[in-house]
Design a protein around this motif. Structure first.
Motif, PDB file in Angstrom:
ATOM      1  N   UNK A 126     -48.220 -31.591 -64.227  1.00  0.00           N
ATOM      2  CA  UNK A 126     -48.108 -32.431 -65.414  1.00  0.00           C
ATOM      3  C   UNK A 126     -47.344 -31.748 -66.275  1.00  0.00           C
ATOM      4  N   UNK A 127     -46.465 -32.300 -67.271  1.00  0.00           N
ATOM      5  CA  UNK A 127     -45.919 -31.630 -68.616  1.00  0.00           C
ATOM      6  C   UNK A 127     -46.394 -32.944 -69.559  1.00  0.00           C
ATOM      7  N   UNK A 128     -45.788 -32.589 -70.478  1.00  0.00           N
ATOM      8  CA  UNK A 128     -45.831 -33.588 -71.587  1.00  0.00           C
ATOM      9  C   UNK A 128     -45.323 -34.986 -71.557  1.00  0.00           C
ATOM     10  N   UNK A 129     -45.747 -35.872 -71.689  1.00  0.00           N
ATOM     11  CA  UNK A 129     -47.006 -36.043 -72.538  1.00  0.00           C
ATOM     12  C   UNK A 129     -48.234 -36.461 -71.834  1.00  0.00           C
ATOM     13  N   UNK A 130     -48.221 -36.071 -70.657  1.00  0.00           N
ATOM     14  CA  UNK A 130     -49.365 -36.438 -69.504  1.00  0.00           C
ATOM     15  C   UNK A 130     -50.545 -35.797 -69.571  1.00  0.00           C
ATOM     16  N   UNK A 131     -50.556 -34.356 -70.335  1.00  0.00           N
ATOM     17  CA  UNK A 131     -51.780 -33.499 -69.996  1.00  0.00           C
ATOM     18  C   UNK A 131     -52.972 -34.129 -70.624  1.00  0.00           C
ATOM     19  N   UNK A 132     -52.889 -34.674 -71.751  1.00  0.00           N
ATOM     20  CA  UNK A 132     -54.308 -35.448 -72.248  1.00  0.00           C
ATOM     21  C   UNK A 132     -54.587 -36.654 -71.468  1.00  0.00           C
ATOM     22  N   UNK A 133     -53.221 -37.369 -71.212  1.00  0.00           N
ATOM     23  CA  UNK A 133     -53.301 -38.792 -70.707  1.00  0.00           C
ATOM     24  C   UNK A 133     -53.966 -38.877 -69.318  1.00  0.00           C
ATOM     25  N   UNK A 134     -53.795 -37.875 -68.841  1.00  0.00           N
ATOM     26  CA  UNK A 134     -54.578 -38.067 -67.260  1.00  0.00           C
ATOM     27  C   UNK A 134     -56.178 -37.980 -67.047  1.00  0.00           C
ATOM     28  N   UNK A 135     -56.684 -37.454 -68.329  1.00  0.00           N
ATOM     29  CA  UNK A 135     -58.140 -37.212 -68.365  1.00  0.00           C
ATOM     30  C   UNK A 135     -58.852 -38.198 -67.707  1.00  0.00           C
ATOM     31  N   UNK A 136     -58.729 -39.492 -68.098  1.00  0.00           N
ATOM     32  CA  UNK A 136     -59.736 -40.679 -67.656  1.00  0.00           C
ATOM     33  C   UNK A 136     -59.743 -41.091 -66.412  1.00  0.00           C
ATOM     34  N   UNK A 137     -58.390 -40.673 -65.697  1.00  0.00           N
ATOM     35  CA  UNK A 137     -58.125 -40.510 -64.428  1.00  0.00           C
ATOM     36  C   UNK A 137     -58.889 -39.764 -63.449  1.00  0.00           C
ATOM     37  N   UNK A 164     -59.800 -26.805 -68.515  1.00  0.00           N
ATOM     38  CA  UNK A 164     -59.309 -28.143 -68.844  1.00  0.00           C
ATOM     39  C   UNK A 164     -60.174 -28.852 -69.541  1.00  0.00           C
ATOM     40  N   UNK A 165     -61.491 -28.917 -69.271  1.00  0.00           N
ATOM     41  CA  UNK A 165     -62.609 -29.470 -70.284  1.00  0.00           C
ATOM     42  C   UNK A 165     -62.219 -28.898 -71.824  1.00  0.00           C
ATOM     43  N   UNK A 166     -62.254 -27.667 -71.719  1.00  0.00           N
ATOM     44  CA  UNK A 166     -62.295 -26.649 -72.912  1.00  0.00           C
ATOM     45  C   UNK A 166     -60.968 -27.104 -73.844  1.00  0.00           C
ATOM     46  N   UNK A 167     -59.718 -27.224 -73.064  1.00  0.00           N
ATOM     47  CA  UNK A 167     -58.482 -27.617 -73.856  1.00  0.00           C
ATOM     48  C   UNK A 167     -58.127 -28.984 -74.151  1.00  0.00           C
ATOM     49  N   UNK A 168     -59.111 -29.572 -73.336  1.00  0.00           N
ATOM     50  CA  UNK A 168     -58.819 -31.054 -73.474  1.00  0.00           C
ATOM     51  C   UNK A 168     -57.452 -31.612 -72.912  1.00  0.00           C
ATOM     52  N   UNK A 169     -57.071 -30.771 -71.942  1.00  0.00           N
ATOM     53  CA  UNK A 169     -55.841 -31.162 -71.015  1.00  0.00           C
ATOM     54  C   UNK A 169     -55.795 -30.477 -69.758  1.00  0.00           C
ATOM     55  N   UNK A 170     -55.155 -31.404 -68.811  1.00  0.00           N
ATOM     56  CA  UNK A 170     -55.090 -30.974 -67.426  1.00  0.00           C
ATOM     57  C   UNK A 170     -53.551 -30.882 -67.176  1.00  0.00           C
ATOM     58  N   UNK A 171     -52.860 -29.732 -66.607  1.00  0.00           N
ATOM     59  CA  UNK A 171     -51.566 -29.724 -66.090  1.00  0.00           C
ATOM     60  C   UNK A 171     -51.412 -29.954 -64.481  1.00  0.00           C
ATOM     61  N   UNK A 172     -52.569 -29.683 -63.901  1.00  0.00           N
ATOM     62  CA  UNK A 172     -52.629 -29.753 -62.403  1.00  0.00           C
ATOM     63  C   UNK A 172     -53.693 -30.954 -62.047  1.00  0.00           C
ATOM     64  N   UNK A 173     -53.172 -31.622 -60.986  1.00  0.00           N
ATOM     65  CA  UNK A 173     -54.042 -32.597 -60.452  1.00  0.00           C
ATOM     66  C   UNK A 173     -53.926 -32.522 -58.775  1.00  0.00           C
ATOM     67  N   UNK A 231     -47.709 -21.507 -83.265  1.00  0.00           N
ATOM     68  CA  UNK A 231     -46.881 -22.320 -83.962  1.00  0.00           C
ATOM     69  C   UNK A 231     -46.878 -23.950 -82.919  1.00  0.00           C
ATOM     70  N   UNK A 232     -47.180 -24.913 -83.654  1.00  0.00           N
ATOM     71  CA  UNK A 232     -47.634 -26.236 -83.213  1.00  0.00           C
ATOM     72  C   UNK A 232     -49.081 -26.583 -82.773  1.00  0.00           C
ATOM     73  N   UNK A 233     -49.252 -27.820 -82.647  1.00  0.00           N
ATOM     74  CA  UNK A 233     -50.690 -28.443 -82.772  1.00  0.00           C
ATOM     75  C   UNK A 233     -50.961 -29.181 -81.803  1.00  0.00           C
ATOM     76  N   UNK A 234     -50.033 -29.363 -80.611  1.00  0.00           N
ATOM     77  CA  UNK A 234     -50.229 -30.190 -79.330  1.00  0.00           C
ATOM     78  C   UNK A 234     -50.947 -29.546 -78.284  1.00  0.00           C
ATOM     79  N   UNK A 235     -50.938 -30.232 -77.134  1.00  0.00           N
ATOM     80  CA  UNK A 235     -51.897 -29.856 -75.984  1.00  0.00           C
ATOM     81  C   UNK A 235     -51.583 -28.218 -75.478  1.00  0.00           C
ATOM     82  N   UNK A 236     -50.275 -27.870 -75.606  1.00  0.00           N
ATOM     83  CA  UNK A 236     -50.139 -26.488 -75.108  1.00  0.00           C
ATOM     84  C   UNK A 236     -50.854 -25.340 -76.114  1.00  0.00           C
ATOM     85  N   UNK A 237     -50.857 -25.883 -77.377  1.00  0.00           N
ATOM     86  CA  UNK A 237     -51.490 -25.122 -78.567  1.00  0.00           C
ATOM     87  C   UNK A 237     -52.816 -24.890 -78.135  1.00  0.00           C
TER      88      UNK A 237
END
Length: 420
Positions: free
Chosen positions: A195-206, A214-223, A258-264
């Motif tokens: 998963x890349x932007x913008x799905x890293x946070x959107x996937x968590x409820x699934x 993934x829990x620590x960063x609030x985003x998963x890039x691998x399913x 630099x930046x405040x998104x999921x990758x940050x």
């Protein structure tokens, strides 16, 4: 001499009477044959018939013995699988070598198997060689929107080729709204997703479960699609750390992000793993970046959140600058020549390359690590997940796999572009 004596003398010299049907000349051999005839069958004819029957029985026994040996050989050598289907012949064309119709076997020796026909003709039966089974074909993909620029397919295909796996990997444009339905409709042949932007946070409820990062960063890039389970992982953090270590940076005490998104968030955790104690986070929107401080505190980091324009207002020179901005983005962050010469720039973007920041660093001879290095190292950990289910389980001959992946995207072990 009286009449009576004369009559007796004439009877003694007269030939015996012979019936008309018996009046044939017989040779000595004919006489012997007639003498040997019993019940209408000659002795010689009977012996010839018996000899023929014995010889036929011997031939039948020899044939059955050869058939049994051939069948045993086929049973020992041939693989226990279904026979291969004959090669298809285009419609309207005759087979180039039509097989002859099988002969009808004698009633006493019915055909048992194809090997019997081979034994009867004198040829040896041909046993097919066992085939090395291939791993079942699995499907994988990288999702995002937009996704056309992704180099993940090149990296993953190179890895599975090196591993000898018949797995496919493609890029699919999927938006946040479409993600739940997309995952719900995947069949059993699907093994996992990147998963890349913008799905890293959107996937968590699934997800049915997530790893610690993934829990620590609030985003998963691998399913990982593991039966009924939908497991989430974050390999971005380890990808950043491994890429920087490969480039020669083992630790960094003071880091700019630099930046405040999921990758940050992944960059912040990576900074902690590299031994940082101070981090300055430069963002566009201070309010939307409020999550940074709690995470930094959890990691034991001292953090300052500032706008881009204040990126290089400090007299302290950072060991490392991590840009998590999208490729081609310009920013108000301006670094002096002195800082660019002394700091390592790690730019997670790789398309287009070089980025504006990378050009500034290269202009003064500064060290730059391309985002392709991070992409390759985090993809290697994704391959681990897809193969074994564990990002900590090394692959077989992993060094060769990584080398193939780096070569596929045109960078060396340090993350620098290969000379062509």
């Amino acid at each position: 001499m009286d009449d009576t004596s004369k009559q007796r003398r004439d009877e003694d010299v007269a030939e015996p009477a012979v019936l008309e049907d018996d009046a044939v000349d017989e040779s000595p051999s004919d006489a012997d044959e007639r003498a040997a005839v019993e019940d209408g069958v000659s002795e010689a004819s009977a012996e010839a018939s018996i000899a023929a029957l014995v010889e036929a029985e011997r031939e039948r026994e020899a044939e059955e013995s050869a058939v049994e040996e051939a069948e045993d050989a086929v049973e020992r050598e041939a693989p226990h699988d279904a026979p291969e289907a004959p090669e298809a012949v285009p419609a309207g064309e005759a087979h180039p070598d039509p097989a002859p119709e099988p002969e009808k076997a004698p009633a006493k020796a019915p055909a048992k198997a194809p090997a019997k026909a081979a034994a009867k003709s004198g040829s040896k039966p041909t046993a097919s060689k066992p085939r090395t089974p291939k791993a079942p074909s699995r499907r994988l993909a990288v999702l995002g929107s937009p996704i056309g620029h992704s180099r993940s397919p090149q990296l993953h295909r190179a890895a599975y080729d090196a591993l000898g796996l018949d797995w496919s990997y493609e890029a699919v444009d999927v938006t946040e709204d479409a993600l739940p339905e997309f995952i719900a409709n995947l069949g059993p042949e699907w093994r996992g997703l990147s998963l890349t932007m913008p799905l890293k946070k959107a996937v968590l409820p699934i997800l049915t479960e997530t790893d610690r990062i993934a829990e620590q960063t609030g985003g998963a890039n691998t399913v990982l699609l593991d039966g009924e389970a939908v497991r989430g992982f974050n390999t971005d953090v380890a990808g950043i750390v491994r890429a920087l270590q490969a480039a020669g940076l083992e630790q960094a005490h003071y880091v700019h992000i630099l930046g405040g998104g999921a990758t940050a968030a992944s960059a912040l955790v990576a900074a902690a793993e590299l031994g940082a104690d101070r981090v300055d986070a430069h963002v566009r929107d201070l309010e939307r970046s409020a999550w940074i401080e709690p995470l930094a505190n959890e990691l034991g980091l001292r953090v300052r959140i500032r706008p881009f324009a204040q990126a290089d207002r400090s007299l302290d020179v950072p060991d490392l600058v991590i840009s998590t901005l999208p490729g081609g983005t310009t920013t108000e962050a301006v670094y002096t020549d002195s800082t660019r010469r002394r700091s390592v720039l790690f730019d997670v973007a790789y398309e287009p390359w070089p980025t504006p920041l990378a050009r500034q660093w290269e202009a003064v001879g500064g060290r730059v690590v391309s985002g392709l290095a991070m992409l390759a190292h985090q993809a290697l950990l994704q391959v681990r997940v897809f193969v074994s289910g564990d990002p900590l389980q090394p692959l077989e001959d992993e060094e060769a796999v990584l080398s193939a992946m780096l070569d596929a995207v045109g960078i060396d072990e340090q993350g620098s572009p290969l000379e062509h």
